[in-house]
Design a protein around this motif. Structure first.
Motif, PDB file in Angstrom:
ATOM      1  N   ALA A  38       8.512  -2.571   1.490  1.00 43.88           N
ATOM      2  CA  ALA A  38       7.487  -2.453   0.445  1.00 43.88           C
ATOM      3  C   ALA A  38       6.754  -1.118   0.549  1.00 43.88           C
ATOM      4  O   ALA A  38       6.475  -0.476  -0.475  1.00 43.88           O
ATOM      5  N   ASN A  39       6.436  -0.664   1.775  1.00 41.70           N
ATOM      6  CA  ASN A  39       5.767   0.619   1.951  1.00 41.70           C
ATOM      7  C   ASN A  39       6.678   1.789   1.562  1.00 41.70           C
ATOM      8  O   ASN A  39       6.204   2.785   1.005  1.00 41.70           O
ATOM      9  N   ALA A  40       7.971   1.670   1.842  1.00 41.16           N
ATOM     10  CA  ALA A  40       8.905   2.731   1.470  1.00 41.16           C
ATOM     11  C   ALA A  40       9.007   2.847  -0.048  1.00 41.16           C
ATOM     12  O   ALA A  40       8.994   3.956  -0.597  1.00 41.16           O
ATOM     13  N   VAL A  41       9.057   1.731  -0.735  1.00 37.54           N
ATOM     14  CA  VAL A  41       9.137   1.748  -2.196  1.00 37.54           C
ATOM     15  C   VAL A  41       7.839   2.291  -2.792  1.00 37.54           C
ATOM     16  O   VAL A  41       7.852   3.120  -3.700  1.00 37.54           O
ATOM     17  N   HIS A  42       6.708   1.851  -2.278  1.00 39.98           N
ATOM     18  CA  HIS A  42       5.414   2.336  -2.766  1.00 39.98           C
ATOM     19  C   HIS A  42       5.257   3.830  -2.500  1.00 39.98           C
ATOM     20  O   HIS A  42       4.732   4.572  -3.341  1.00 39.98           O
ATOM     21  N   GLY A  43       5.694   4.294  -1.353  1.00 41.40           N
ATOM     22  CA  GLY A  43       5.584   5.704  -1.008  1.00 41.40           C
ATOM     23  C   GLY A  43       6.402   6.591  -1.917  1.00 41.40           C
ATOM     24  O   GLY A  43       5.945   7.661  -2.335  1.00 41.40           O
ATOM     25  N   VAL A  44       7.611   6.159  -2.257  1.00 42.45           N
ATOM     26  CA  VAL A  44       8.465   6.962  -3.130  1.00 42.45           C
ATOM     27  C   VAL A  44       7.957   6.925  -4.572  1.00 42.45           C
ATOM     28  O   VAL A  44       7.977   7.927  -5.273  1.00 42.45           O
ATOM     29  N   SER A  45       7.468   5.780  -5.010  1.00 41.89           N
ATOM     30  CA  SER A  45       7.047   5.670  -6.408  1.00 41.89           C
ATOM     31  C   SER A  45       5.653   6.247  -6.647  1.00 41.89           C
ATOM     32  O   SER A  45       5.431   6.930  -7.644  1.00 41.89           O
ATOM     33  N   VAL A  98      -5.056  14.308   2.189  1.00 42.12           N
ATOM     34  CA  VAL A  98      -3.749  14.304   2.851  1.00 42.12           C
ATOM     35  C   VAL A  98      -2.859  13.359   2.069  1.00 42.12           C
ATOM     36  O   VAL A  98      -3.217  12.193   1.870  1.00 42.12           O
ATOM     37  N   ALA A  99      -1.695  13.837   1.603  1.00 41.49           N
ATOM     38  CA  ALA A  99      -0.807  13.022   0.779  1.00 41.49           C
ATOM     39  C   ALA A  99       0.625  13.147   1.279  1.00 41.49           C
ATOM     40  O   ALA A  99       1.005  14.153   1.874  1.00 41.49           O
ATOM     41  N   GLY A 100       1.410  12.098   1.003  1.00 48.04           N
ATOM     42  CA  GLY A 100       2.819  12.098   1.387  1.00 48.04           C
ATOM     43  C   GLY A 100       3.454  10.770   1.031  1.00 48.04           C
ATOM     44  O   GLY A 100       2.797   9.863   0.504  1.00 48.04           O
ATOM     45  N   ILE A 101       4.753  10.643   1.330  1.00 41.54           N
ATOM     46  CA  ILE A 101       5.460   9.421   0.978  1.00 41.54           C
ATOM     47  C   ILE A 101       5.565   8.448   2.147  1.00 41.54           C
ATOM     48  O   ILE A 101       5.883   7.285   1.950  1.00 41.54           O
ATOM     49  N   ASP A 102       5.316   8.900   3.360  1.00 40.03           N
ATOM     50  CA  ASP A 102       5.418   8.048   4.543  1.00 40.03           C
ATOM     51  C   ASP A 102       4.019   7.619   4.973  1.00 40.03           C
ATOM     52  O   ASP A 102       3.201   8.451   5.369  1.00 40.03           O
TER      53      ASP A 102
END
Length: 143
Positions: A38-45, A98-102
């Motif tokens: 769920a965190n991986a999907v939220h991070g990419v989207s 601070v921003a990122g996908i992970d």
């Protein structure tokens, strides 16, 4: 991902199931595996962000090409290298985003920046998360 967890795709949904539902050692990681996906999907989207505030007279930050330079009341500026996959923006020299996908890396970089000058409970100066409430301590009363 933890071993013993199977992922099944049904249309546009991805579900996590323990390989052996009766086995407690594999089913205890079911929630962890679901959260990681769920965190991986939220991070990419949408991505993850953390915001920090610099509080103190003369305390400021500047972004150069691959690093952030902090002036935090020390006798020297403190450079902080920006890791790959992380974007850091500074607004008005005292608000850092601070921003990122992970999610884990964003939180760790924000914690590393905060550790450069932790908030002082007596004078309320330092780097703190936006919205963080500090309990002010009473200093010496003098006699």
């Amino acid at each position: 991902f933890p071993t013993g967890i199977l992922f099944e795709e049904a249309g546009k949904q991805l579900s996590a199931q323990p390989a052996q539902p009766s086995d407690r050692s594999s089913s205890k990681f079911h929630g962890l595996a679901r959260s990681l996906v769920a965190n991986a999907v939220h991070g990419v989207s949408q991505g993850f962000t953390k915001e920090l505030d610099i509080v103190g007279i003369g305390y400021r930050a500047e972004v150069s090409a691959s690093q952030v330079v902090f002036h935090l009341g020390y006798s020297h500026p403190v450079p902080f290298a920006i890791p790959d996959g992380i974007q850091i923006a500074v607004d008005k020299q005292n608000h850092i985003t601070v921003a990122g996908i992970d999610r884990q890396r964003v939180g760790q970089v924000a914690a590393d920046i905060r550790a450069l000058r932790k908030p002082d409970p007596y004078k309320q100066k330092g780097i703190r998360y936006t919205g963080e409430v500090l309990k002010k301590k009473v200093g010496k009363t003098g006699a």
